[in-house]
Scaffold this active site. Structure first.
Site, PDB file in Angstrom:
ATOM      1  N   GLU A 200     -23.816  36.558 -22.020  1.00  0.00           N
ATOM      2  CA  GLU A 200     -22.464  36.170 -22.385  1.00  0.00           C
ATOM      3  C   GLU A 200     -21.725  37.198 -23.239  1.00  0.00           C
ATOM      4  O   GLU A 200     -20.502  37.267 -23.200  1.00  0.00           O
ATOM      5  CB  GLU A 200     -22.496  34.823 -23.128  1.00  0.00           C
ATOM      6  CG  GLU A 200     -22.900  33.650 -22.260  1.00  0.00           C
ATOM      7  CD  GLU A 200     -21.928  33.397 -21.118  1.00  0.00           C
ATOM      8  OE1 GLU A 200     -20.705  33.514 -21.330  1.00  0.00           O
ATOM      9  OE2 GLU A 200     -22.400  33.107 -19.994  1.00  0.00           O
ATOM     10  N   SER A 480     -37.201 -29.685 -26.500  1.00  0.00           N
ATOM     11  CA  SER A 480     -38.173 -30.130 -27.511  1.00  0.00           C
ATOM     12  C   SER A 480     -38.485 -29.087 -28.571  1.00  0.00           C
ATOM     13  O   SER A 480     -39.319 -29.338 -29.451  1.00  0.00           O
ATOM     14  CB  SER A 480     -39.476 -30.539 -26.810  1.00  0.00           C
ATOM     15  OG  SER A 480     -39.244 -31.631 -25.941  1.00  0.00           O
TER      16      SER A 480
END
Length: 784
Positions: A200, A480
């Site tokens: 780069e 229950s």
């Protein structure tokens, strides 16, 4: 005689005068023009100075301040290893692979492991957890009989405890979706830095932000190619464009970029600029999240920390800078491979690596992991719980910008088993009854009975779906599951109620405040006369429970439910005692956690601690206990809930787990078999399971056939500790007659060994008929 004046001379003189006048005019106008141009130049210089000052302030303000909004990262618990820990070798391997460890015999670097028959060796990574720093090391773990039997270092030294780094399970992301894991320049291998600069910006260390050589080189390459082929921007200019500016391709933006690059280079060291670039550059997309920086990209593509990268992997990351989408290695592997090899050739030319290293790297595959944890949230239902708990203490903007590190109690192995148990049974039920269970759904919550930490949470059959979270938000009638609260309220008065107190299970008719009649029936459609209190709970008799609750008073029952940890306001009518009120699975878990913890209320928690982005401690979430019920009273309830599992509605659990495992729990079934529930606990684990249809249509599943089968399957996978108990000092065990509740003896027919709070023991004796059969012998194992 005087000579006449010459007309020519007069004419000439006048002409010269005119010319001189014109010259004066021209000279004056020229002076004005130069003065104007000078003013223009000065004005331009002033404007340029103002612009430079403004740009300089912009450069310094952001570069020296908070550079990025960092999302909060959420981690599972760290895995503790020690001799005697119940853990299978495949479970450790699963967790290491989840963390991105690679199988390789050499163990040359952190993040690698090697498995033999009963031994797993691995090179752990170092990490920081709260205020503890764990160093990287080579370890040897030996297994036998589903547990760790030996833990050694590479020098053969026996170790008592080692922690493995926690799994990153997700993050809390800002609206723009940027995600990154910041790295310091010293953490980035030198060859990674050299590779980036070689491709780069090979003049990075010699230019001053802008490179005329690079611009000339790019211009010449583009002219020769007859098209745009190469850019002349330096790495510093790329950073400026990404960090400060937009991507507009205009001369003004380009000029601004150049000026800011020069200023950036003027103020800061090259290493600072390179570090910023390494953290800023865009390198891919994971769904809605943008992958920025080499640190996160290394984890996203390879499942490795950046300091674990090899040359061919670094070259691939560098190649992505040119175009992350175009060279996406998962979508375009051939294109990515060609670009990577081109980068390797550049590295060869620039002398970044030897020819031998380059040739080796070119022979390697792309080496990209098939699936990354960053592609989607790993455990969306659990993440939902974490976010809700975080919002109590943190602002929303802090969670998406401050880089907080949140460490949770999630157990990835437990989560995996909970998901597998639920999905397996749902798929089986769907195939068995397509008409009623085609869209059957479910939820699971698993907690630690000792710490009240949520270990696993499943919000639906599609375990990776980030939508409706049934574990937290599906408030359904619980059947229950509320009955233990009724019996607990009775047992708090030992002078009136003991486990052998007879209560009526005859039909009951109760009018409500609106004049409507409530007359519950037992599930077997029968009445059972006078039954012992423990038997009424174990067999889940509705009529007996309703009568008992009304004798106690509805207010007392509702208060007991609140004391157990239910914070939702339940309706104040009798049917709530049989579960008519709606609760979410996480709320049921909160209630049963108080029972499992011996009567101590401890709000469920998913978060252990929070640190800042550097790992410095910010907040801890310790266990907070409040005793709500006497230990002796809870001990009586334990007995009844274990009886439920041994002899009552939950006895089918022993189709899944060993009879040596003591468990306590309660099934729940709602009207028309719409909801199937089970809540139960062992010595160390509590789990709540719900099954039902989202549209509330009947499923045909009772609590024991449906939810209990999921629970049993889960417990068979996770190796829980059997429920054992120390007897409170004010509890006394006696042999009593099963039918009459009077005192008996160990060898008497119908004798049952049962606990009583001192002062409430029966005094009347029964006639004894000798026998070898004793009821409730399972209770003996409770004390072994």
């Amino acid at each position: 005689m005087a000579k006449p004046k010459s007309k020519t001379k007069k004419t000439t003189t006048k002409a010269h005068q005119v010319t001189r006048g014109k010259h004066k005019i021209i000279k004056g106008e020229g002076f004005k023009l130069w003065r104007f141009l000078l003013k223009l130049l000065l004005a331009g210089l002033v404007l340029l100075a103002i612009l430079m000052a403004y740009l300089d302030a912009q450069v310094k303000a952001k570069f020296e301040g908070k550079r990025w909004s960092l999302p909060a990262k959420v981690y599972a618990r760290a895995l503790d290893l020690y001799p005697g820990k119940p853990l299978e070798i495949e479970e450790l391997r699963y967790e290491l692979e989840l963390l991105g460890y690679r199988s390789q015999q050499a163990l040359s670097r952190p993040g690698s492991f090697w498995q033999s028959a009963n031994q797993l060796q691995f090179f752990s990574r170092g990490f920081k957890l709260w205020n503890e720093t764990v160093l990287s090391r080579r370890l040897i773990v030996t297994f036998n009989n589903r547990q760790i039997v030996s833990l050694k270092g590479e020098d053969g030294q026996h170790l008592s405890l080692v922690s493995v780094e926690p799994f990153l399970m997700g993050g809390i992301y800002p609206a723009h979706g940027e995600d990154r894991s910041l790295v310091r320049i010293e953490q980035v291998p030198k060859f990674v830095q050299a590779a980036l600069l070689a491709v780069e910006d090979k003049d990075f260390y010699s230019h001053h932000g802008v490179s005329l050589k690079a611009i000339s080189r790019a211009l010449w390459a583009n002219v020769r190619a007859g098209r745009y082929q190469q850019g002349g921007s330096t790495l510093t200019q790329q950073l400026v464009k990404n960090f400060y500016l937009t991507s507009d391709r205009t001369l003004i933006r380009k000029a601004t970029e150049a000026l800011m690059a020069v200023l950036l280079d003027l103020h800061y060291e090259k290493q600072e600029i390179l570090e910023a670039y390494l953290n800023e550059v865009y390198l891919g997309q994971a769904g809605q999240r943008a992958i920025h920086g080499f640190g996160l990209a290394s984890q996203y593509y390879f499942g490795r920390e950046i300091n674990e990268l090899k040359l061919h992997q670094a070259a691939l990351l560098v190649s992505l800078v040119k175009g992350p989408s175009y060279y996406n290695p998962r979508r375009h592997p051939e294109r990515a491979l060609a670009r990577r090899d081109l980068v390797l050739s550049i590295l060869d030319k620039e002398g970044v690596a030897t020819a031998e290293q380059i040739n080796w790297a070119k022979r390697q595959p792309l080496d990209v992991i098939n699936k990354s944890a960053y592609t989607q949230v790993s455990y969306p239902a659990y993440m939902d719980l974490v976010k809700r708990q975080l919002r109590r203490d943190y602002r929303a903007e802090d969670l998406v910008s401050e880089g907080l590190r949140i460490f949770t109690s999630l157990d990835p192995v437990m989560q995996r088993q909970a998901e597998a148990s639920l999905v397996k049974r749902i798929n089986q039920f769907r195939r068995q009854d397509v008409s009623r269970m085609r869209s059957l759904e479910g939820a699971v919550v698993v907690t630690s009975t000792d710490t009240a930490e949520v270990l696993a949470l499943v919000g639906g059959q599609d375990t990776r779906y980030s939508g409706f979270n049934r574990a937290l938000d599906a408030a359904r009638p619980v059947g229950s599951l509320l009955k233990p609260a009724v019996y607990l309220a009775a047992l708090e008065n030992p002078q009136q109620y003991t486990l052998v107190t007879k209560i009526s299970d005859e039909p009951v008719v109760i009018p409500d405040t609106q004049g409507k009649i409530w007359s519950p029936k037992n599930s077997d459609k029968k009445s059972h006369g006078m039954v012992p209190l423990h038997r009424a709970l174990a067999q889940s008799y509705n009529q007996a429970t309703a009568r008992l609750g009304m004798d106690l008073g509805l207010d007392k029952v509702l208060n007991t439910i609140r004391q157990l940890g239910v914070r939702r306001q339940l309706p104040n009518y009798p049917s709530v005692m049989l579960g008519a009120g709606g609760l979410a699975p996480i709320e049921v878990a909160d209630m049963y956690q108080t029972i499992a913890a011996g009567g101590f209320d401890a709000p469920l928690r998913a978060i252990r601690n929070v640190t800042n982005s550097q790992g410095d401690p910010l907040n801890r979430y310790p266990l907070r206990l409040e005793q709500r019920f006497d230990a002796a009273t809870i001990h009586l309830l334990y007995y009844a809930l274990q009886e439920t599992m041994r002899e009552g509605t939950g006895r089918s659990v022993y189709n899944y787990v060993s009879s040596d495992l003591n468990v306590a729990g309660k099934t729940g079934t709602t009207d028309d078999l719409r909801d199937s529930w089970f809540a139960g606990f062992t010595g160390d684990r509590l789990a709540v399971v719900w099954l039902g249809n989202d549209d509330n249509t009947p499923t045909g599943l009772t609590g024991s056939r449906g939810a209990l089968s999921v629970w049993g399957g889960l417990m068979s996978r996770i190796k829980p500790v059997s429920l054992t108990g120390s007897v409170p000092s004010d509890i006394r065990y006696l042999w009593v007659d099963e039918v009459t509740g009077t005192l008996s003896a160990e060898n008497c027919q119908g004798a049952r060994y049962m606990p009583f709070i001192k002062g409430s023991e029966p005094t009347e004796k029964s006639d004894c008929i000798a026998t070898n059969r004793r009821l409730g012998d399972w209770i003996k194992s409770w004390f072994e």
